[in-house]
Design an enzyme around this catalytic site. Structure first.
Site, mmCIF file in Angstrom:
data_model
loop_
_atom_site.group_PDB
_atom_site.id
_atom_site.type_symbol
_atom_site.label_atom_id
_atom_site.label_comp_id
_atom_site.label_asym_id
_atom_site.label_seq_id
_atom_site.Cartn_x
_atom_site.Cartn_y
_atom_site.Cartn_z
ATOM 1 N N GLN A 174 -8.105 13.679 7.172
ATOM 2 C CA GLN A 174 -8.297 14.167 8.542
ATOM 3 C C GLN A 174 -9.400 15.232 8.613
ATOM 4 O O GLN A 174 -10.233 15.216 9.517
ATOM 5 C CB GLN A 174 -6.961 14.742 9.065
ATOM 6 C CG GLN A 174 -6.897 14.925 10.559
ATOM 7 C CD GLN A 174 -6.933 13.586 11.295
ATOM 8 O OE1 GLN A 174 -6.631 12.546 10.726
ATOM 9 N NE2 GLN A 174 -7.341 13.621 12.556
ATOM 10 N N ARG A 202 -19.599 21.315 6.502
ATOM 11 C CA ARG A 202 -19.737 20.525 7.744
ATOM 12 C C ARG A 202 -19.621 21.427 8.963
ATOM 13 O O ARG A 202 -18.729 22.287 9.032
ATOM 14 C CB ARG A 202 -18.612 19.475 7.763
ATOM 15 C CG ARG A 202 -18.512 18.673 9.033
ATOM 16 C CD ARG A 202 -19.453 17.515 9.029
ATOM 17 N NE ARG A 202 -19.261 16.665 10.195
ATOM 18 C CZ ARG A 202 -20.092 15.693 10.524
ATOM 19 N NH1 ARG A 202 -21.168 15.453 9.778
ATOM 20 N NH2 ARG A 202 -19.864 14.950 11.586
ATOM 21 N N THR A 224 12.529 6.358 -6.386
ATOM 22 C CA THR A 224 11.918 6.559 -5.063
ATOM 23 C C THR A 224 12.397 7.889 -4.463
ATOM 24 O O THR A 224 13.360 8.495 -4.943
ATOM 25 C CB THR A 224 12.310 5.425 -4.090
ATOM 26 O OG1 THR A 224 13.725 5.537 -3.833
ATOM 27 C CG2 THR A 224 11.993 4.041 -4.639
ATOM 28 N N GLN A 284 13.951 8.230 -1.761
ATOM 29 C CA GLN A 284 15.331 8.060 -1.277
ATOM 30 C C GLN A 284 16.308 8.275 -2.438
ATOM 31 O O GLN A 284 17.331 8.934 -2.288
ATOM 32 C CB GLN A 284 15.525 6.657 -0.662
ATOM 33 C CG GLN A 284 14.839 6.429 0.671
ATOM 34 C CD GLN A 284 13.327 6.323 0.550
ATOM 35 O OE1 GLN A 284 12.802 5.744 -0.391
ATOM 36 N NE2 GLN A 284 12.604 6.898 1.513
ATOM 37 N N GLY A 307 15.278 -2.253 -9.281
ATOM 38 C CA GLY A 307 14.448 -1.066 -9.487
ATOM 39 C C GLY A 307 15.300 0.170 -9.333
ATOM 40 O O GLY A 307 15.735 0.779 -10.306
ATOM 41 N N GLU A 353 9.294 6.317 -10.906
ATOM 42 C CA GLU A 353 10.191 7.354 -11.461
ATOM 43 C C GLU A 353 11.333 7.670 -10.496
ATOM 44 O O GLU A 353 11.824 8.805 -10.446
ATOM 45 C CB GLU A 353 9.418 8.631 -11.802
ATOM 46 C CG GLU A 353 8.543 8.521 -13.030
ATOM 47 C CD GLU A 353 9.314 8.155 -14.279
ATOM 48 O OE1 GLU A 353 10.271 8.870 -14.600
ATOM 49 O OE2 GLU A 353 8.974 7.150 -14.904
ATOM 50 N N GLU A 387 13.204 -4.246 -13.196
ATOM 51 C CA GLU A 387 13.172 -5.716 -13.274
ATOM 52 C C GLU A 387 12.834 -6.286 -11.898
ATOM 53 O O GLU A 387 12.896 -5.558 -10.893
ATOM 54 C CB GLU A 387 14.535 -6.230 -13.758
ATOM 55 C CG GLU A 387 14.863 -5.702 -15.138
ATOM 56 C CD GLU A 387 15.977 -6.460 -15.829
ATOM 57 O OE1 GLU A 387 16.600 -7.343 -15.205
ATOM 58 O OE2 GLU A 387 16.212 -6.158 -17.012
HETATM 59 C C1 LIG Z 1 2.618 1.272 -9.955
HETATM 60 C C2 LIG Z 1 4.019 1.207 -10.454
HETATM 61 C C3 LIG Z 1 4.300 1.572 -11.760
HETATM 62 C C4 LIG Z 1 5.597 1.486 -12.256
HETATM 63 N N1 LIG Z 1 5.835 1.755 -13.582
HETATM 64 C C5 LIG Z 1 7.057 1.491 -14.098
HETATM 65 C C6 LIG Z 1 7.288 1.575 -15.514
HETATM 66 O O1 LIG Z 1 6.396 1.918 -16.291
HETATM 67 N N2 LIG Z 1 8.516 1.259 -15.984
HETATM 68 C C7 LIG Z 1 9.535 0.862 -15.170
HETATM 69 O O2 LIG Z 1 10.611 0.598 -15.664
HETATM 70 N N3 LIG Z 1 9.343 0.780 -13.825
HETATM 71 C C8 LIG Z 1 8.141 1.070 -13.277
HETATM 72 N N4 LIG Z 1 7.919 0.939 -11.926
HETATM 73 C C9 LIG Z 1 9.007 0.479 -11.075
HETATM 74 C C10 LIG Z 1 9.524 1.557 -10.143
HETATM 75 O O3 LIG Z 1 10.262 2.496 -10.858
HETATM 76 C C11 LIG Z 1 10.330 0.865 -9.036
HETATM 77 O O4 LIG Z 1 9.414 0.159 -8.220
HETATM 78 C C12 LIG Z 1 11.155 1.819 -8.210
HETATM 79 O O5 LIG Z 1 12.196 2.370 -8.976
HETATM 80 C C13 LIG Z 1 11.738 1.177 -6.967
HETATM 81 O O6 LIG Z 1 12.372 -0.017 -7.269
HETATM 82 P P1 LIG Z 1 12.030 -1.364 -6.433
HETATM 83 O O7 LIG Z 1 10.564 -1.489 -6.364
HETATM 84 O O8 LIG Z 1 12.806 -2.462 -7.024
HETATM 85 O O9 LIG Z 1 12.547 -1.037 -4.970
HETATM 86 P P2 LIG Z 1 14.063 -1.189 -4.428
HETATM 87 O O10 LIG Z 1 14.985 -0.588 -5.403
HETATM 88 O O11 LIG Z 1 14.276 -2.605 -4.061
HETATM 89 O O12 LIG Z 1 14.008 -0.304 -3.128
HETATM 90 C C14 LIG Z 1 13.380 -0.741 -1.910
HETATM 91 C C15 LIG Z 1 13.543 0.383 -0.893
HETATM 92 O O13 LIG Z 1 14.947 0.632 -0.665
HETATM 93 C C16 LIG Z 1 15.246 1.983 -0.890
HETATM 94 N N5 LIG Z 1 16.577 2.116 -1.486
HETATM 95 C C17 LIG Z 1 17.107 1.419 -2.517
HETATM 96 N N6 LIG Z 1 18.353 1.845 -2.789
HETATM 97 C C18 LIG Z 1 18.612 2.850 -1.927
HETATM 98 C C19 LIG Z 1 19.733 3.723 -1.686
HETATM 99 N N7 LIG Z 1 20.825 3.670 -2.457
HETATM 100 N N8 LIG Z 1 19.656 4.637 -0.692
HETATM 101 C C20 LIG Z 1 18.532 4.718 0.085
HETATM 102 N N9 LIG Z 1 17.451 3.928 -0.080
HETATM 103 C C21 LIG Z 1 17.489 3.015 -1.077
HETATM 104 C C22 LIG Z 1 14.176 2.466 -1.864
HETATM 105 O O14 LIG Z 1 14.012 3.875 -1.808
HETATM 106 C C23 LIG Z 1 12.953 1.713 -1.357
HETATM 107 O O15 LIG Z 1 12.413 2.406 -0.258
HETATM 108 C C24 LIG Z 1 6.643 1.068 -11.409
HETATM 109 C C25 LIG Z 1 6.350 0.710 -10.085
HETATM 110 C C26 LIG Z 1 5.067 0.749 -9.612
HETATM 111 C C27 LIG Z 1 4.789 0.299 -8.203
#
Ligand SMILES: Cc1cc2nc3c(=O)[nH]c(=O)nc-3n(C[C@H](O)[C@H](O)[C@H](O)COP(=O)(O)OP(=O)(O)OC[C@H]3O[C@@H](n4cnc5c(N)ncnc54)[C@H](O)[C@@H]3O)c2cc1C
Length: 380
Positions: free
Chosen positions: A335, A267, A364, A366, A130, A362, A126
């Protein structure tokens, strides 16, 4: 005994996917990257030859393949274009909640339509949630024989082309993880609206949009499992989708390595082919080490869900390793190509742009480490 050999059937499936990737995806990969269009025709052809929805059992008209076959297919598709491969994989992803928790009635209602060509999308993330899955705001309220869904979803792959959505929503917000449920929402339901399409860095053949659900009435039978099963469904799906997505990353990295080998052979610099410079040949040797290691992790994690073993840690290890690996390998490929690597005329800049997302969707990289550490430090 550990056996890494594939069966004859698995080799045939991999060969089918390889041929499809080379002839039907690769020639169009650049076009879809530039136009940001959805690859409708590729989907149609993939459906025809049985490369879509490979996880649907034969009794519902599907090919009924296992996760191991799915990862073999995904590596080949990812080799040609990871945007196309990710879109195709999302069909499998949105089938999983039905396969894992759908009633017989629901399976009979949805799976044959999917086999006929319906597309799915998986709507968990949402705008404000995420990584923190429990932070979602979407709600589903009982109203007689219906549920009424309200909320917005963000970054939904295949959102604008899907025929149905697996939507995660709270039936009891106070219960947090135990109050989340999973529903099937058909595209045609009143109140379903496709929002903004993301203009992405990479994987531009895949469609990523926001979705809005405003007073959407759906039949009570479209609840998967029981009320409160949603979080556990999402976690069981991750055990399967993480190996599947990581296999696409292996395909991207293998392609970057192959392009690097070709370029370093052709190359010349300082009077000899680039590969005769140890700095280059070692970089490519490291690519091979990384691709092989990631593939083995992916294969292991793909075999585990079918044995019923707990495999969240192994799926997270495969995903975290594959995501870091594909970024490193594709960056090194740029590179190897020198200035030409930075140009859109050569294939490796797209591979590098496409690679970044593996560390984000799927879960991050982290979050994968959070899962791995939680398992390592779990009291026994
Ligand atoms: C191209 C694309 C396709 C996608 N497809 C889908 C889909 O089909 N269905 C769906 O439901 N979602 C989908 N997503 C969403 C995706 O799963 C989320 O973007 C992802 O889970 C990260 O959530 P966020 O973007 O809200 O980042 P955030 O959760 O806000 O995180 C921001 C940063 O903080 C870090 N972080 C957050 N919490 C912690 C923690 N506890 N410890 C350490 N670091 C942390 C994260 O690793 C990240 O670096 C998609 C995203 C993209 C970009």
């Amino acid at each position: 005994m550990v056996d890494f050999s594939l069966t004859e059937e698995q080799k045939e499936i991999r060969e089918l996917a390889k041929k499809f990737a080379q002839t039907e995806i690769l020639p169009l990969a650049r076009k879809f990257d530039e136009t940001h269009e959805f690859p409708h025709e590729i989907f149609r052809k993939a459906l025809e030859i049985g490369l879509l929805n490979v996880n649907i059992p034969a009794e519902y008209g599907g090919t009924g393949l296992g996760l191991m076959e799915e990862v073999l297919i995904n590596e080949e598709l990812g080799w040609a274009c990871s945007g196309v491969a990710a879109s195709m994989e999302v069909n499998n992803l949105s089938n999983w909640p039905i396969l894992l928790s759908g009633s017989e009635e629901t399976k009979k209602k949805f799976l044959p339509k999917i086999v006929e060509g319906w597309r799915g999308a998986y709507a968990l993330s949402e705008p404000e949630a995420g990584s923190d899955v429990a932070g979602i705001q979407t709600t589903a309220k009982r109203d007689g024989d219906s549920y009424v869904i309200n909320g917005s979803k963000q970054f939904i792959t295949n959102g604008s082309v899907a025929d149905f959505y697996c939507v995660f929503a709270y039936t009891d917000k106070a219960a947090r993880y135990g109050g989340m449920s999973c529903f099937l929402v058909e595209r045609g339901a009143k109140g379903v609206r496709v929002g903004k399409k993301e203009d992405k860095m990479g994987q531009r053949a895949s469609d990523t949009v926001s979705m809005h659900f405003e007073d959407v009435h759906i039949p009570r039978a479209n609840l998967l499992g029981k009320e409160g099963d949603g979080f556990s469904i999402a976690m069981r799906v991750f055990d399967r989708s993480r190996p599947a997505i990581s296999a696409i990353a292996v395909g991207v990295a293998r392609r970057a390595m192959e392009e690097s080998i070709k370029y370093a052979t052709e190359r010349k610099a300082f009077g000899k082919p680039l590969y005769e410079q140890q700095g280059i040949s070692f970089m490519i040797a490291d690519m091979a080490i990384n691709v092989e290691a990631a593939r083995l992790l992916v294969w292991r994690s793909a075999l585990m869900p079918e044995t019923g073993e707990k495999c969240a840690k192994e799926a997270a290890i495969a995903k975290a390793f594959a995501a870091d690996m594909v970024m490193k390998v594709t960056t090194d490929a740029v590179q190897v190509f020198g200035g030409y690597g930075y140009s859109r005329e050569y294939p490796v800049e797209k591979l590098m742009r496409d690679a970044k997302i593996f560390a984000i969707y799927e879960g991050t990289s982290q979050i994968q480490r959070v899962i791995i550490a939680r398992e390592l430090f779990r009291p026994r």
